[in-house]
Design an enzyme around this catalytic site. Structure first.
Site, mmCIF file in Angstrom:
data_model
loop_
_atom_site.group_PDB
_atom_site.id
_atom_site.type_symbol
_atom_site.label_atom_id
_atom_site.label_comp_id
_atom_site.label_asym_id
_atom_site.label_seq_id
_atom_site.Cartn_x
_atom_site.Cartn_y
_atom_site.Cartn_z
ATOM 1 C CG ASN A 141 -7.607 3.360 -8.803
ATOM 2 O OD1 ASN A 141 -8.394 4.012 -8.111
ATOM 3 N ND2 ASN A 141 -8.013 2.527 -9.758
ATOM 4 C CD1 TRP A 142 -5.225 4.806 -2.629
ATOM 5 C CD2 TRP A 142 -6.185 6.485 -1.494
ATOM 6 N NE1 TRP A 142 -4.240 5.451 -1.912
ATOM 7 C CE2 TRP A 142 -4.804 6.485 -1.212
ATOM 8 C CE3 TRP A 142 -6.998 7.460 -0.901
ATOM 9 C CZ2 TRP A 142 -4.218 7.419 -0.353
ATOM 10 C CZ3 TRP A 142 -6.417 8.379 -0.050
ATOM 11 C CH2 TRP A 142 -5.036 8.361 0.220
ATOM 12 C CE LYS A 143 -8.536 -0.751 -8.166
ATOM 13 N NZ LYS A 143 -8.502 -2.112 -8.658
ATOM 14 C CG HIS A 154 -9.913 1.252 -13.438
ATOM 15 N ND1 HIS A 154 -10.525 0.078 -13.075
ATOM 16 C CD2 HIS A 154 -8.668 1.225 -12.915
ATOM 17 C CE1 HIS A 154 -9.674 -0.627 -12.344
ATOM 18 N NE2 HIS A 154 -8.545 0.046 -12.228
ATOM 19 C CD GLU A 162 -11.758 -2.011 -10.265
ATOM 20 O OE1 GLU A 162 -11.863 -0.900 -9.711
ATOM 21 O OE2 GLU A 162 -10.849 -2.831 -9.996
ATOM 22 C CD GLU A 212 -4.905 -0.481 -14.016
ATOM 23 O OE1 GLU A 212 -4.209 -0.366 -13.011
ATOM 24 O OE2 GLU A 212 -6.117 -0.288 -14.020
ATOM 25 N N GLY A 226 -6.337 -7.062 -8.800
ATOM 26 C CA GLY A 226 -6.883 -7.540 -7.536
ATOM 27 C C GLY A 226 -6.848 -9.053 -7.386
ATOM 28 C CB SER A 261 -1.450 -8.239 -8.684
ATOM 29 O OG SER A 261 -2.817 -8.632 -8.559
ATOM 30 N N GLY A 311 -3.408 -0.508 -7.007
ATOM 31 C CA GLY A 311 -4.648 -0.501 -6.243
ATOM 32 C C GLY A 311 -4.390 -0.895 -4.796
ATOM 33 N N GLY A 312 -4.651 -2.163 -4.490
ATOM 34 C CA GLY A 312 -4.612 -2.645 -3.110
ATOM 35 C C GLY A 312 -3.359 -2.275 -2.332
HETATM 36 P P1 13P Z 1 -4.578 -3.941 -7.809
HETATM 37 O O1 13P Z 1 -3.216 -3.300 -7.647
HETATM 38 O O2 13P Z 1 -5.332 -4.022 -6.531
HETATM 39 O O3 13P Z 1 -4.491 -5.216 -8.567
HETATM 40 O O4 13P Z 1 -5.434 -2.927 -8.723
HETATM 41 C C1 13P Z 1 -4.860 -2.443 -9.890
HETATM 42 C C2 13P Z 1 -5.723 -1.369 -10.420
HETATM 43 O O5 13P Z 1 -6.836 -1.617 -10.861
HETATM 44 C C3 13P Z 1 -5.204 0.012 -10.377
HETATM 45 O O6 13P Z 1 -5.984 0.870 -11.130
#
Ligand code: 13P
Length: 254
Positions: A9-11, A101, A103, A173, A179, A218, A239-240
């Site tokens: 997930n590149w957000k 998600h 967010e 999640e 994050g 994470s 994500g990251g």
């Molecule tokens: P991180 O891997 O950056 O913690 O993000 C997880 C996430 O929200 C994937 O959808």
């Protein structure tokens, strides 16, 4: 049998130019594995670049690599400025869509009802919904985790048929792990995934065994293998650590 899925997930990162560069490096290092599917969720404006880059040097498509979008509207078309719909995402090359998600829930006020409508819209469009759920730190500290995630699961899937439920994907999640560098332990993730699968069993019986439940929060190249070994953890939503091809390639190979 449920599939192992590694999802990125590149957000709000990587426009078309950065996506083209990522895909060049990713395609050069990617080795197809029959035991897993890789799904990339770039921003919607970068889907075309991701699709164009999802090819070997000889032009053949990378096997086992699919694309998804990070959000859709619950309607298929109309006056919803700034939104994209399931049919549009499908037309652009998406096979999957993230729904709910944390967010989107926290920053954009997305509700369980909207998640349910989006899952239904995904199915209408031929997209596989990846329903995201998870508790906040405060909810965890109040010992409400199971109650929160099972509630989100039942509400988010409430508009789907039994068959659609069987082919959808769940992503656990925990909000406190996203994050933050603070990952759930494999045992913690496993425990919640077991609770989620048992809630799925109430809905679809033994076919709950076919539903892939991913962990996100994470996850990195350093902890991916341990998380993937945990019972009932069928994949990762990253994500990251999915933003550079090198890091993402090592997670795909974990
Ligand atoms: P991180 O891997 O950056 O913690 O993000 C997880 C996430 O929200 C994937 O959808």
């Amino acid at each position: 049998m449920r599939r192992r899925i590694l999802a990125a997930n590149w957000k709000m990162n990587h426009g078309p130019t950065a996506t083209t560069g990522f895909m060049r490096d990713f395609a050069a290092g990617y080795t197809e594995r029959p035991d897993r599917d890789v799904v990339l969720f770039p921003p919607a404006v970068s889907i075309a670049a991701a699709r164009a880059g999802s090819r070997r040097p000889d032009g053949t498509p990378l096997a086992g690599v699919a694309l998804g979008v990070q959000n859709i509207h619950w309607e298929d078309r109309g006056a919803f400025t700034g939104a994209i719909s399931g049919p549009m995402a499908r037309d652009a090359g998406a096979d999957y869509v993230l729904v709910g998600h944390s967010e989107r829930r926290q920053l954009f006020g997305e509700t369980d009802e909207q998640c349910a409508a989006k899952c239904a819209a995904a199915e209408r469009a031929g997209l596989t919904p990846v329903l995201c759920l998870g508790e906040t730190l405060a909810q965890r500290e109040r010992d409400e985790t199971a109650w929160v995630v099972v509630g989100q699961l039942r509400a988010g899937l409430s508009a789907l048929t039994q068959q659609e439920l069987t082919t959808s994907v769940i992503a656990y999640e925990p909000v406190w792990a996203i994050g933050t560098g603070r990952t759930a332990t494999p045992a913690d993730a496993s425990e919640i995934h077991r609770i989620l699968r048992s809630a799925l069993r109430d809905l679809i019986g033994d076919r709950a065994e076919d539903v892939s439940i991913l962990y996100g929060g994470s996850a990195t190249a350093a902890n991916a293998a341990d998380l993937l070994r945990a019972p009932d953890v069928d994949g990762l939503l990253v994500g990251g650590a999915s933003l550079t091809a090198a890091s993402w390639l090592s997670i795909c190979a974990a």
